[in-house]
Write an enzyme that holds these catalytic residues in place. Sequence first.
Site, PDB file in Angstrom:
ATOM      1  N   THR A  30       2.277  -6.337  -3.610  1.00  0.00           N
ATOM      2  CA  THR A  30       2.718  -5.742  -2.351  1.00  0.00           C
ATOM      3  C   THR A  30       4.177  -6.077  -2.061  1.00  0.00           C
ATOM      4  O   THR A  30       4.935  -5.185  -1.667  1.00  0.00           O
ATOM      5  CB  THR A  30       1.790  -6.177  -1.199  1.00  0.00           C
ATOM      6  N   GLU A  38      12.079  -0.448   0.483  1.00  0.00           N
ATOM      7  CA  GLU A  38      13.325  -0.804   1.161  1.00  0.00           C
ATOM      8  C   GLU A  38      14.533  -0.357   0.356  1.00  0.00           C
ATOM      9  O   GLU A  38      15.520   0.124   0.915  1.00  0.00           O
ATOM     10  CB  GLU A  38      13.401  -2.309   1.421  1.00  0.00           C
ATOM     11  N   HIS A  64      -0.714  -0.937   1.651  1.00  0.00           N
ATOM     12  CA  HIS A  64      -0.791  -0.870   0.179  1.00  0.00           C
ATOM     13  C   HIS A  64      -2.185  -0.345  -0.124  1.00  0.00           C
ATOM     14  O   HIS A  64      -3.171  -1.046   0.080  1.00  0.00           O
ATOM     15  CB  HIS A  64      -0.549  -2.259  -0.408  1.00  0.00           C
TER      16      HIS A  64
END
Length: 119
Positions: A30, A38, A64
């Site tokens: 994750t 990002e 996730h």
Amino acid sequence: MFNTYEKIFTVKESETAEAVGSGSVPVLSTPHMIAYMENTAMDLISEELNETDTSVGVLINVNHLAPTAVNKVVSVEAKQTDKSGKEYTYEIKAYVDEKLIGKATHKRMIVDKEEFMKK
């Protein structure tokens, strides 16, 4: 009109949950999925920056949804959904073979590099 940007990543062994200690299985961690997200938003916002600016992530709300094996190709799409002053909001989705494996809402701020580093 808000912009959209897509970026491709290939899962490395060093990016697995087992390798980074966030889990005990050799699938995309994750934390690395978040980094992919990002990074994609960072590239998209870079179009808005001048030479003295950078952007920093200030919030991410992520789901996730599915495991991803090493060497799989992950396609990440970031879509800008809002802009308020120097704060930008993105909806981000990650796919493997057209299957949604993750989604997030992410906020980034534009900051002056020099002023930011003084803090």
